[in-house]
Write an enzyme that holds these catalytic residues in place. Structure first.
Site, PDB file in Angstrom:
ATOM      1  N   GLY B 217       7.636  74.379  52.535  1.00 40.55           N
ATOM      2  CA  GLY B 217       8.392  73.160  52.812  1.00 40.55           C
ATOM      3  C   GLY B 217       9.762  73.438  53.433  1.00 40.55           C
ATOM      4  N   HIS B 218      10.421  72.358  53.819  1.00 45.74           N
ATOM      5  CA  HIS B 218      11.717  72.399  54.497  1.00 45.74           C
ATOM      6  C   HIS B 218      12.789  73.085  53.653  1.00 45.74           C
ATOM      7  CE1 HIS B 218      13.715  69.317  52.006  1.00 45.74           C
ATOM      8  NE2 HIS B 218      12.484  68.868  51.839  1.00 45.74           N
ATOM      9  N   ASP B 219      13.620  73.887  54.303  1.00 48.74           N
ATOM     10  CA  ASP B 219      14.805  74.496  53.697  1.00 48.74           C
ATOM     11  C   ASP B 219      14.467  75.522  52.617  1.00 48.74           C
ATOM     12  OD1 ASP B 219      17.101  72.992  54.973  1.00 48.74           O
ATOM     13  OD2 ASP B 219      15.886  71.339  54.225  1.00 48.74           O
TER      14      ASP B 219
END
Lengths: 310, 310, 310
Positions: B217-219
């Site tokens: 997922g993001h980040d």
């Protein structure tokens, strides 16, 4: 699915060599599977267990393999194989596939096989006759595909084995020179990944059907007529014998064997080999009957503890 | 994998700077990893634990790092690093990759990096040297890939964060302007998805190896030399420290930290951060030893209850 | 994400119609979401629960919807909708999408819709206005996509139903002539697979947001404003009502109904229909509160057994 040109029960019966029970003049406006059927539709019933559901459904016409009295307001068309007749009608309605194909010059592809746009086929790949390879499928170098194989979009056949040696400086890749062999009449869903063998073959046996997003590791050998539901993950060097059914999201660790005809229920996790002919459930997996007893017991625990405390 | 041109044990030993024990005239007809080895094949053994298996296998020749007596009918070739020698032979056998590359004009791609057909690379992407980007990979705008990175087919790097605000009229998308950064010597399997940061970077540390169909997922920030097996799913804003191993189908919730060297067994589910250096199992996850005790106790429950009821 | 041209707090406030509290001359050098914010960045806070975290973060400037005293060394910009303002800034920073589009001549595609390279669109597909179809997406024949729909790379819409009849000679495929219909404002992540109906439609309701690698089976009907996290798998002929949230790796068996507003926690497995408005967990699934009690009880079992043995 609605017909562009509605057809009478009598005309459909002629077309499919069936016998009408009920009103031959009824106009059929579409076809639909029992769960989605609407008024005007033809549906099918090939199992006496489902006759009642078919008769109580909104269908106007039922393809059926046993002569029985037509229920009020419905017509029956008796055919030998209702599933096949229905499937043939559905195929006919869907119409032809694209003719735009992007054939890689280095591949040997059967003349009757269709390759859709975006398909990329590596060096030395062999594909048999009557296959359908849908858009954006990738087949890596050297893989072999039999006849009548269908592969849906986005699927990747023959990526490298996930196989590394741990060293003090990190992981060292074992380069894969093996391949993948897919036998006749296999269907593989969209977004699947089937890795090549390290130096041997990953194999999918004839007639096996694989749903979307299924992972099959390097050197794994799958038998004939297996059925794998979506998101199943099978590690490397696993042997799956014939007629095995794995339901959705089942995970199988490496080096195991699953015996002929075993059935594994959804989300189960296998850390040991399984004997054939038995149904399993749980993570870690147990015989489904044992697992169900265990789950029931856990639900009763608060009562049992109260009873024991007296 | 069979050789096009079989080679004698003596000639192979010369080629790999090894010392023959046994018959130098034996003809080697192929190479295979220990699980799939056949008569005529060379295999390798780099761990004294597996010497017996190698000797009892069908292999005709074994690449090995300890001088010992050649078992009857077999030859040994003693080399310093049997795994590396075997892997180099396997790479040589596999042959060259395609030369057909479809380079997007807007990307800065190292001159020694190979881009396969169907690869789509967005604006401002940077890719280092000696990378292999397999067919139908997508790299969204602005992502950065280091050197010696391998990305397998169908993988998507840099799709938008899954990040919405609930409003009375439905979900409101937070537009992502962040990117993905993948460091040197990373390998990413087929069909993976690694989302861009919302406004920061999603990072994969040097030397980390990722199997097929892994979601990141993001980040999320992944350390160095991690190993993620197939179908692992990691949510957004997770920190995975160095040397972490996640086995197949493990799920990790957002905002967590997994400590250095932690090992998480297949199908486990993480809802809390994990301390490093420990092995975990279960959904929700526990220390593997505790979880195993718990599973054993549950199996004994029917007997324990019988005993307590007296 | 760093700005190419830093901007003062005063100028940003003017741009977004906000009111400055603190130093208008502070230079903003980038923007970042709270988990990743750095000195010089602007971040946002739209929930009083998170004000403290925002204030204690490294952010130099906070977009906020309540006037309060600026903490030392920080500036605030008060705006009505901080999330929206932040998202607009992020979108502006990301810049324009590619203009290279590969439009299939047989499809009806809205003039404002962007199709990226590698997209393959089948016969008779209809796509509305303001959609973004990212690289290497495949949309099979006959599917219908509404307006403002975003589909990320590698996703496959409309592959065949996984539907076979078992015969003594293996599995017999039911050919699918149905389609997929995706309503307005839906977003679908990378690497998803949404199968066509057998003869009816698979439907995704308006406003529903789907993360990466989600599988949705044939004839399944998804309501409005649902949220499915990564690696969720939904079988065929399932009905998901409006406002349902399924967290990562949840599995749903065929023919079930999930009631409006139900929430299912990660890795849960559904073998029965679920009533709406309730939170669930486990495989097999139970009400989350019941499941949590069950898990707590299992942890206490060794102590309870010791106590009962006296």
């Amino acid at each position: 699915m609605k017909f562009n040109n509605p057809i009478t029960v009598g005309d459909l019966a002629k077309k499919v060599n069936g016998k009408v029970i009920g009103n031959s003049a009824t106009l059929i406006t579409g076809l639909n599977e029992i769960h989605r059927v609407e008024k005007g539709d033809v549906t099918f019933c090939d199992n006496s267990k489902y006759i009642k559901a078919a008769i109580n459904s909104a269908a106007s016409v039922i393809l059926i393999n046993e002569a029985c009295e037509a229920p009020k307001g419905k017509s029956l068309i008796v055919v030998q194989k209702p599933f096949q007749t229905f499937s043939d009608l559905s195929k006919e309605l869907r119409g032809d596939y694209h003719s735009t194909a992007s054939v890689d010059p280095s591949a040997k592809v059967g003349s009757t096989t269709r390759l859709f746009p975006g398909v990329v086929i590596g060096k030395g790949v062999t594909i048999g006759e009557h296959c359908i390879i849908h858009p954006n499928v990738t087949i890596y170098d050297g893989c072999t595909i039999g006849n009548n194989v269908i592969i849906h979009s986005g699927t990747v056949i023959g990526a490298d084995a996930f196989y590394y040696q741990r060293t003090p400086n990190g992981y060292n890749k074992l380069h894969s020179s093996g391949t993948v062999r897919i036998d006749d009449n296999v269907e593989i869903g969209a977004g699947c990944t089937i890795d090549r063998g390290v130096t041997s073959e990953t194999m999918i046996g004839a007639g096996t059907k694989i749903d979307n997003m299924v992972q099959i590791g390097h050197d794994t050998v799958i038998g004939r007529n297996c059925l794998f539901a979506s998101q199943v993950g099978i590690a490397g060097v696993v042997t799956v014998e014939d007629d095995v059914i794995l339901w959705g999201q089942v995970g199988v660790q490496k080096d195991l064997t699953i015996g002929k005809g075993a059935v594994v229920l959804g989300q189960s996790g296998l850390a040991k080999s399984l004997e054939g002919g038995i149904t399993y459930f749980g993570s870690p997996v147990r015989e489904a009957r044992e697992k169900m007893k265990e789950l029931a017991l856990i639900k009763q625990l608060p009562d049992i503890i109260r009873e024991l405390r007296g």
